[in-house]
Scaffold this active site. Structure first.
Site, PDB file in Angstrom:
ATOM      1  N   LYS A   1       0.835  -1.207   0.000  1.00  0.00           N
ATOM      2  CA  LYS A   1       0.000   0.000   0.000  1.00  0.00           C
ATOM      3  C   LYS A   1       0.869   1.257   0.000  1.00  0.00           C
ATOM      4  CE  LYS A   1      -3.692  -2.649   0.788  1.00  0.00           C
ATOM      5  NZ  LYS A   1      -3.100  -3.973   1.022  1.00  0.00           N
TER       6      LYS A   1
ATOM      7  N   LYS B   1      -8.542   1.298   4.177  1.00  0.00           N
ATOM      8  CA  LYS B   1      -8.061  -0.085   4.128  1.00  0.00           C
ATOM      9  C   LYS B   1      -6.831  -0.261   5.006  1.00  0.00           C
ATOM     10  CE  LYS B   1      -6.037   1.007  -0.407  1.00  0.00           C
ATOM     11  NZ  LYS B   1      -6.054   0.642  -1.842  1.00  0.00           N
TER      12      LYS B   1
ATOM     13  N   ARG C   1      -5.583  -5.570 -12.753  1.00  0.00           N
ATOM     14  CA  ARG C   1      -4.336  -6.169 -12.265  1.00  0.00           C
ATOM     15  C   ARG C   1      -3.411  -6.349 -13.464  1.00  0.00           C
ATOM     16  NH1 ARG C   1      -2.684  -9.447  -8.240  1.00  0.00           N
ATOM     17  NH2 ARG C   1      -3.509  -7.732  -6.970  1.00  0.00           N
TER      18      ARG C   1
ATOM     19  N   ARG D   1     -11.062  -6.612 -12.658  1.00  0.00           N
ATOM     20  CA  ARG D   1     -11.954  -7.243 -11.681  1.00  0.00           C
ATOM     21  C   ARG D   1     -13.140  -6.322 -11.442  1.00  0.00           C
ATOM     22  NH1 ARG D   1      -6.835  -7.719  -7.888  1.00  0.00           N
ATOM     23  NH2 ARG D   1      -6.666  -5.688  -8.879  1.00  0.00           N
TER      24      ARG D   1
ATOM     25  N   ARG E   1     -15.818  -3.517  -3.206  1.00  0.00           N
ATOM     26  CA  ARG E   1     -14.565  -4.213  -3.507  1.00  0.00           C
ATOM     27  C   ARG E   1     -14.672  -4.986  -4.814  1.00  0.00           C
ATOM     28  NH1 ARG E   1     -14.514  -7.701   1.743  1.00  0.00           N
ATOM     29  NH2 ARG E   1     -16.615  -7.964   0.913  1.00  0.00           N
TER      30      ARG E   1
ATOM     31  N   ASP F   1      -2.073  -2.627  -9.358  1.00  0.00           N
ATOM     32  CA  ASP F   1      -3.521  -2.443  -9.332  1.00  0.00           C
ATOM     33  C   ASP F   1      -3.828  -1.023  -9.785  1.00  0.00           C
ATOM     34  OD1 ASP F   1      -3.847  -4.989  -8.415  1.00  0.00           O
ATOM     35  OD2 ASP F   1      -4.339  -4.439  -6.356  1.00  0.00           O
TER      36      ASP F   1
ATOM     37  N   GLU G   1      -2.258   0.142  -5.795  1.00  0.00           N
ATOM     38  CA  GLU G   1      -1.381  -0.743  -5.026  1.00  0.00           C
ATOM     39  C   GLU G   1      -0.304  -1.324  -5.937  1.00  0.00           C
ATOM     40  OE1 GLU G   1      -3.283  -3.763  -2.687  1.00  0.00           O
ATOM     41  OE2 GLU G   1      -4.869  -2.423  -1.993  1.00  0.00           O
TER      42      GLU G   1
ATOM     43  N   ASN H   1       1.605  -4.869  -5.825  1.00  0.00           N
ATOM     44  CA  ASN H   1       1.625  -6.167  -5.146  1.00  0.00           C
ATOM     45  C   ASN H   1       2.953  -6.867  -5.395  1.00  0.00           C
ATOM     46  OD1 ASN H   1      -1.447  -6.770  -4.265  1.00  0.00           O
ATOM     47  ND2 ASN H   1      -1.388  -5.567  -6.152  1.00  0.00           N
TER      48      ASN H   1
END
Length: 319
Positions: free
Chosen positions: A130, A165, A215, A230, A238, A278, A286, A288
């Site tokens: 994050k 979050k 993603r 997504r 979400r 993301d 984000e 990852n």
């Protein structure tokens, strides 16, 4: 042509009996490694240990197959020095807690003795998924990292619609959207900060999430030209697949390429070989680095082998 040697590949992951093989990226990577006749050493966090300044693990040889509820078989168990392995894939899912940090210290001992670790342990520690993204604020939504409820309140009043979050979790766990005049602000902020004892992240809400939280995968600085968008289910904030989001495969758009191409050399320099970005709309949310997913969704729909690219990189580094 000389026959390539069999590599000894270690993987640190969550219990394999609990994974969903049709979606699990670690399983996809292991399938590719097995197809190339490499020896796979399966490792869980409890198996790692230090002894006399050396890193060790209990490992189990594993054979896998694409059969639900019968997808793995342990062949042999042994305790070995991690120095005996050629490469170790650190694929343990968050939470990103002190136990995860301790594991990176152990893996770093092996790295110093020449074992390739993906992703680099130091960078796993440095690049919280994050907070790391917030370094690139020209691409990110307005963001605040704090444990001060008064600061969170002022941020919420300014933007009127925000996402809160935790910094250490994944899959949409404990992610809240707070709209204007929401009477739950105080209780949510108290829970998220544990009464101002724990940091969290608050960001301005991005309405474009309805078109997909994308993603984007990067292997050794090379951007995969297809991403998984997504799409959140109805009445859900979400978009994570783990939270019921629907996956759609899309080509990267111009802004996706701009962000990914800017970040890819930085990630590569840090030894972050397998990374998932993301992106919502034109904003990076984000980065990852612990256990990126979405390999399976892309490979199922597009004639591309992301796992092959990763294994090619590993082999080229070792042979």
């Amino acid at each position: 042509m000389n026959k390539k040697k069999t590599l000894k590949i270690g993987i640190v992951m969550d219990p394999i009996q609990l994974i969903k093989i049709e979606k699990d990226s670690s399983f996809a990577i292991l399938l590719e490694a097995q197809k190339r006749n490499h020896q796979i050493h399966y490792i869980e966090m409890n198996d790692l240990y230090l002894k006399k300044n050396q890193a060790y693990a209990r490992t189990r040889f594993i054979k896998i197959q694409k059969k639900i509820k019968n997808h793995f078989n342990f062949i042999q168990e042994q305790n070995i020095s991690l120095n005996e392995l050629d490469v170790i894939l650190m694929r343990k899912d968050p939470p990103f807690n002190m136990e995860f940090i301790y594991a990176t210290y152990i893996l770093e001992r092996a790295e110093k003795n020449g074992v390739l670790i993906i992703n680099k342990p130091k960078s796993l520690r440095d690049c919280n998924e994050k907070i790391f993204a917030s370094l690139f604020d020209k691409f990110t939504p307005d963001t605040l990292v704090t444990r001060n409820i008064s600061q969170m309140y002022n941020f919420w009043k300014k933007y009127k619609d925000v996402i809160i979050k935790p910094l250490d979790n994944m899959g949409g766990t404990n992610v809240f959207r707070i709209k204007e005049n929401d009477t739950n602000f105080l209780v949510i902020s108290e829970i998220m900060t544990n009464y101002e004892k724990k940091y969290c992240m608050i960001q301005s809400y991005l309405p474009s999430v309805k078109y997909g939280d994308k993603r984007i995968l990067i292997i050794n600085g090379k951007v995969i030209p297809w991403c998984v968008a997504r799409i959140p289910k109805k009445d859900e904030t979400r978009a994570n697949i783990a939270a019921g989001g629907k996956a759609q495969i899309k080509k990267l758009d111009e802004k996706d390429w701009e962000i990914a191409n800017y970040l890819s050399p930085i990630l590569k320099e840090k030894g972050l070989i397998f990374v998932g970005l993301d992106i919502i709309g034109d904003k990076l949310t984000e980065i990852n680095v612990t256990s990126p997913t979405c390999i399976c969704e892309i490979e199922l729909n597009i004639n591309i082998s992301i796992t092959g690219m990763l294994m090619d990189y590993i082999e080229n580094q070792i042979y």
